[in-house]
Motif scaffolding. Structure first.
Motif, PDB file in Angstrom:
ATOM      1  N   MET A  36       2.136   9.850  -4.312  1.00 22.12           N
ATOM      2  CA  MET A  36       2.186   8.465  -3.604  1.00 22.12           C
ATOM      3  C   MET A  36       3.205   8.463  -2.542  1.00 22.12           C
ATOM      4  O   MET A  36       2.777   8.097  -1.298  1.00 22.12           O
ATOM      5  CB  MET A  36       2.845   7.307  -4.719  1.00 22.12           C
ATOM      6  N   ALA A  37       4.360   9.126  -2.807  1.00 20.90           N
ATOM      7  CA  ALA A  37       5.282   9.296  -1.479  1.00 20.90           C
ATOM      8  C   ALA A  37       4.589  10.205  -0.363  1.00 20.90           C
ATOM      9  O   ALA A  37       4.815   9.974   0.762  1.00 20.90           O
ATOM     10  CB  ALA A  37       6.529   9.794  -2.322  1.00 20.90           C
ATOM     11  N   PHE A  38       4.193  11.032  -0.908  1.00 23.21           N
ATOM     12  CA  PHE A  38       3.439  12.215   0.010  1.00 23.21           C
ATOM     13  C   PHE A  38       2.564  11.437   1.028  1.00 23.21           C
ATOM     14  O   PHE A  38       2.454  11.465   2.031  1.00 23.21           O
ATOM     15  CB  PHE A  38       2.858  13.361  -0.737  1.00 23.21           C
ATOM     16  N   PHE A  39       1.560  10.631   0.294  1.00 23.32           N
ATOM     17  CA  PHE A  39       0.653   9.700   1.032  1.00 23.32           C
ATOM     18  C   PHE A  39       1.190   9.038   1.905  1.00 23.32           C
ATOM     19  O   PHE A  39       0.712   8.604   3.129  1.00 23.32           O
ATOM     20  CB  PHE A  39      -0.585   9.116  -0.011  1.00 23.32           C
ATOM     21  N   PHE A 152       9.401   4.413 -11.052  1.00 28.16           N
ATOM     22  CA  PHE A 152       8.040   4.582 -10.013  1.00 28.16           C
ATOM     23  C   PHE A 152       8.479   4.172  -8.658  1.00 28.16           C
ATOM     24  O   PHE A 152       8.624   4.969  -7.697  1.00 28.16           O
ATOM     25  CB  PHE A 152       6.877   4.260 -10.658  1.00 28.16           C
ATOM     26  N   PHE A 153       8.736   2.771  -8.398  1.00 32.25           N
ATOM     27  CA  PHE A 153       8.959   2.484  -7.356  1.00 32.25           C
ATOM     28  C   PHE A 153      10.273   2.654  -6.758  1.00 32.25           C
ATOM     29  O   PHE A 153      10.575   2.416  -5.552  1.00 32.25           O
ATOM     30  CB  PHE A 153       8.501   0.710  -7.230  1.00 32.25           C
ATOM     31  N   LYS A 198      -4.199   8.825   6.889  1.00 29.80           N
ATOM     32  CA  LYS A 198      -3.783   7.911   7.703  1.00 29.80           C
ATOM     33  C   LYS A 198      -4.726   6.700   7.792  1.00 29.80           C
ATOM     34  O   LYS A 198      -4.577   5.513   7.732  1.00 29.80           O
ATOM     35  CB  LYS A 198      -3.199   8.248   9.087  1.00 29.80           C
ATOM     36  N   SER A 199      -6.064   7.332   8.238  1.00 35.38           N
ATOM     37  CA  SER A 199      -7.119   6.162   8.190  1.00 35.38           C
ATOM     38  C   SER A 199      -7.554   5.667   6.896  1.00 35.38           C
ATOM     39  O   SER A 199      -7.706   4.301   6.930  1.00 35.38           O
ATOM     40  CB  SER A 199      -8.394   7.021   8.831  1.00 35.38           C
ATOM     41  N   TYR A 200      -7.422   6.174   5.819  1.00 36.87           N
ATOM     42  CA  TYR A 200      -7.679   5.734   4.635  1.00 36.87           C
ATOM     43  C   TYR A 200      -6.595   4.599   4.088  1.00 36.87           C
ATOM     44  O   TYR A 200      -6.855   3.351   3.826  1.00 36.87           O
ATOM     45  CB  TYR A 200      -7.814   6.659   3.301  1.00 36.87           C
ATOM     46  N   LEU A 201      -5.375   5.041   3.944  1.00 33.97           N
ATOM     47  CA  LEU A 201      -4.300   4.100   3.608  1.00 33.97           C
ATOM     48  C   LEU A 201      -4.090   2.760   4.655  1.00 33.97           C
ATOM     49  O   LEU A 201      -3.989   1.674   4.288  1.00 33.97           O
ATOM     50  CB  LEU A 201      -3.115   4.815   3.527  1.00 33.97           C
ATOM     51  N   ILE A 202      -4.059   3.109   6.111  1.00 33.57           N
ATOM     52  CA  ILE A 202      -4.038   2.167   6.870  1.00 33.57           C
ATOM     53  C   ILE A 202      -5.141   1.196   6.846  1.00 33.57           C
ATOM     54  O   ILE A 202      -5.060  -0.093   6.927  1.00 33.57           O
ATOM     55  CB  ILE A 202      -3.932   2.371   8.345  1.00 33.57           C
ATOM     56  N   GLY A 312      -3.096   6.850 -15.388  1.00 27.36           N
ATOM     57  CA  GLY A 312      -3.007   5.306 -15.180  1.00 27.36           C
ATOM     58  C   GLY A 312      -3.507   4.763 -13.898  1.00 27.36           C
ATOM     59  O   GLY A 312      -4.105   5.226 -13.251  1.00 27.36           O
ATOM     60  N   ILE A 313      -3.024   3.405 -13.716  1.00 32.72           N
ATOM     61  CA  ILE A 313      -3.226   2.808 -12.408  1.00 32.72           C
ATOM     62  C   ILE A 313      -2.991   3.553 -11.213  1.00 32.72           C
ATOM     63  O   ILE A 313      -3.941   3.606 -10.163  1.00 32.72           O
ATOM     64  CB  ILE A 313      -2.557   1.500 -12.300  1.00 32.72           C
ATOM     65  N   SER A 314      -1.897   4.285 -10.960  1.00 28.95           N
ATOM     66  CA  SER A 314      -1.414   5.104  -9.627  1.00 28.95           C
ATOM     67  C   SER A 314      -2.507   6.339  -9.794  1.00 28.95           C
ATOM     68  O   SER A 314      -3.060   6.614  -8.697  1.00 28.95           O
ATOM     69  CB  SER A 314      -0.236   5.634 -10.067  1.00 28.95           C
ATOM     70  N   GLY A 315      -3.031   6.624 -10.873  1.00 31.00           N
ATOM     71  CA  GLY A 315      -4.073   7.687 -10.831  1.00 31.00           C
ATOM     72  C   GLY A 315      -5.209   7.238 -10.405  1.00 31.00           C
ATOM     73  O   GLY A 315      -6.055   7.807  -9.523  1.00 31.00           O
ATOM     74  N   MET A 316      -5.676   5.919 -10.658  1.00 34.58           N
ATOM     75  CA  MET A 316      -7.129   5.291 -10.168  1.00 34.58           C
ATOM     76  C   MET A 316      -6.852   5.236  -8.534  1.00 34.58           C
ATOM     77  O   MET A 316      -7.887   5.262  -7.907  1.00 34.58           O
ATOM     78  CB  MET A 316      -7.100   4.083 -10.975  1.00 34.58           C
ATOM     79  N   PHE A 317      -5.857   4.737  -8.481  1.00 32.60           N
ATOM     80  CA  PHE A 317      -5.742   4.362  -6.791  1.00 32.60           C
ATOM     81  C   PHE A 317      -5.721   5.501  -5.932  1.00 32.60           C
ATOM     82  O   PHE A 317      -6.045   5.660  -4.789  1.00 32.60           O
ATOM     83  CB  PHE A 317      -4.236   3.557  -6.717  1.00 32.60           C
ATOM     84  N   LEU A 318      -4.945   6.687  -6.504  1.00 31.44           N
ATOM     85  CA  LEU A 318      -4.749   7.961  -5.521  1.00 31.44           C
ATOM     86  C   LEU A 318      -6.056   8.688  -5.628  1.00 31.44           C
ATOM     87  O   LEU A 318      -5.921   9.793  -5.121  1.00 31.44           O
ATOM     88  CB  LEU A 318      -3.843   8.647  -6.091  1.00 31.44           C
ATOM     89  N   ALA A 319      -7.006   8.520  -6.540  1.00 26.24           N
ATOM     90  CA  ALA A 319      -8.332   9.467  -6.949  1.00 26.24           C
ATOM     91  C   ALA A 319      -9.020   9.720  -5.493  1.00 26.24           C
ATOM     92  O   ALA A 319      -9.064  10.936  -5.530  1.00 26.24           O
ATOM     93  CB  ALA A 319      -9.289   8.614  -7.611  1.00 26.24           C
TER      94      ALA A 319
END
Length: 358
Positions: A36-39, A152-153, A198-202, A312-319
């Motif tokens: 998550m921090a990398f992205f 985590f946060f 960048k395009s995905y997260l922004i 978990g949730i973080s894995g779903m979001f980062l998939a």
């Protein structure tokens, strides 16, 4: 590797896949915050470079975007807590509405399935006792989840800072990992990865903003209570591909049922959510994010499910961003090009079974 039989190569690939999934499952508490921090650090790179161009010291150029991000998250948490406070103030009315809906449901079950009110109450009491018997395990799990959430946060800002501060060191390591004749492909892959992330997260941030305004604003104009809360919750859950929208619909319906004794607001909420989703999926999101890397629906759904199972949730979001990065790497590697084809959305016009042999 060229002298190894093809069956052995494919077996090694599958074993490697199993090993990676096992490592993610066992080390998700360490790996997920890092990913998550990398992205996020890649998303903050343009801001960092902007300040560096104006000769800001490294520390200041890194801290400013991190503080900005934390202020945005704090604002979101404040907004959600204020909306939940309004929901708590309406609790007496919510209780009355819930009783009305439960009585209507009980009457419908009685008429349809010939199950008396006493039998329904006995069934509910029995299920309640089963839930209460395992309350200790549920509470201990909840405490663990909350502490894990804060850990985590809490680590995220530290990891983001270190990724940005040592980015040249990491890049040097990556280039040293490969032979000199592969450096051009490595450079191309890194640039493509940065662009995609960048395009995905922004794009996701923009999506949350306009979906909250559209959905919450339309529901507010119609007169639906807790419209903004429904809009924010749905927009945030929609970040989880495919599955999040389903939970968003369910929560929207539940919030509407608790704030009204009638059914028309529920139908209105579902229709408005469907219209906003159609607009988002077919017009707005493709324009904002673009289609730099196309991932087929099957790979996306399986990725979300596997990510949720492993982390978990973080894995779903980062998939999806992880799959996108893997596809970039696979497409530029002769050894793993077939995996890039499997993840991609370039469907052949004709079955390979029908092609003429040459």
């Amino acid at each position: 590797m060229k002298d190894i039989p093809l069956t052995v190569k494919r077996s090694i690939e599958l074993l490697g896949l199993v090993l990676i999934m096992t490592v993610i499952f066992l080390g998700s508490d360490i790996i997920m915050p890092l990913l998550m921090a990398f992205f996020i650090s890649i998303m903050l790179l343009p801001v960092y470079r902007f300040f560096k161009n104006y000769k800001f010291p490294d520390i200041i150029a890194i801290i400013i975007p991190i503080i900005t991000l934390l202020i945005i998250i704090a604002g979101l948490i404040w907004f959600l807590s204020s909306q939940i406070a309004v929901l708590v103030d309406d609790f007496p009315q919510i209780k009355q509405n819930v009783n009305t809906h439960l009585n209507s449901l009980s009457y419908w079950i009685n008429k349809t399935f010939n199950i008396s009110s006493k039998e329904q109450i006995d069934f509910i009491n029995e299920q309640s006792n089963k839930l209460l018997s395992s309350a200790g395990n549920i509470l201990s799990g909840a405490v663990g989840s909350v502490s894990g959430f804060f850990l985590f946060f809490g680590l995220l800002p530290i990891y983001i800072y270190l990724f940005l501060f040592y980015k040249n060191l990491f890049l040097r390591f990556i280039f040293m990992w490969f032979r000199n004749d592969s450096h051009e492909k490595v450079k191309e892959s890194l640039k493509a990865t940065e662009t995609i992330i960048k395009s995905y997260l922004i794009g996701l941030l923009i999506q949350v903003t306009y979906m909250t305004i559209l959905l919450g604003g339309i529901l507010m104009l119609i007169g639906i209570k807790h419209a903004l809360l429904i809009g924010v919750i749905f927009a945030l859950l929609n970040l989880i591909p495919y599955i999040g929208a389903l939970f968003g619909n369910i929560i929207g319906v539940l919030l509407t049922l608790t704030s009204s004794e009638e059914l028309w607001p529920v139908i209105t909420v579902l229709v408005v959510i469907a219209a906003v989703q159609f607009l988002d999926n077919n017009i707005l999101m493709p324009k904002i994010v673009g289609s730099k890397v196309k991932i087929n629906a099957l790979s996306a759904i399986l990725g979300v499910i596997i990510g949720g199972t492993l982390a978990g949730i973080s894995g779903m979001f980062l998939a999806l961003p992880i799959i996108a990065v893997l596809k970039i790497i696979f497409d530029r590697s002769e050894m793993f090009k077939h995996w890039g084809v499997l993840l991609g959305d370039d469907k052949p016009e004709e079955s390979p079974m029908n092609l003429e042999k040459t």
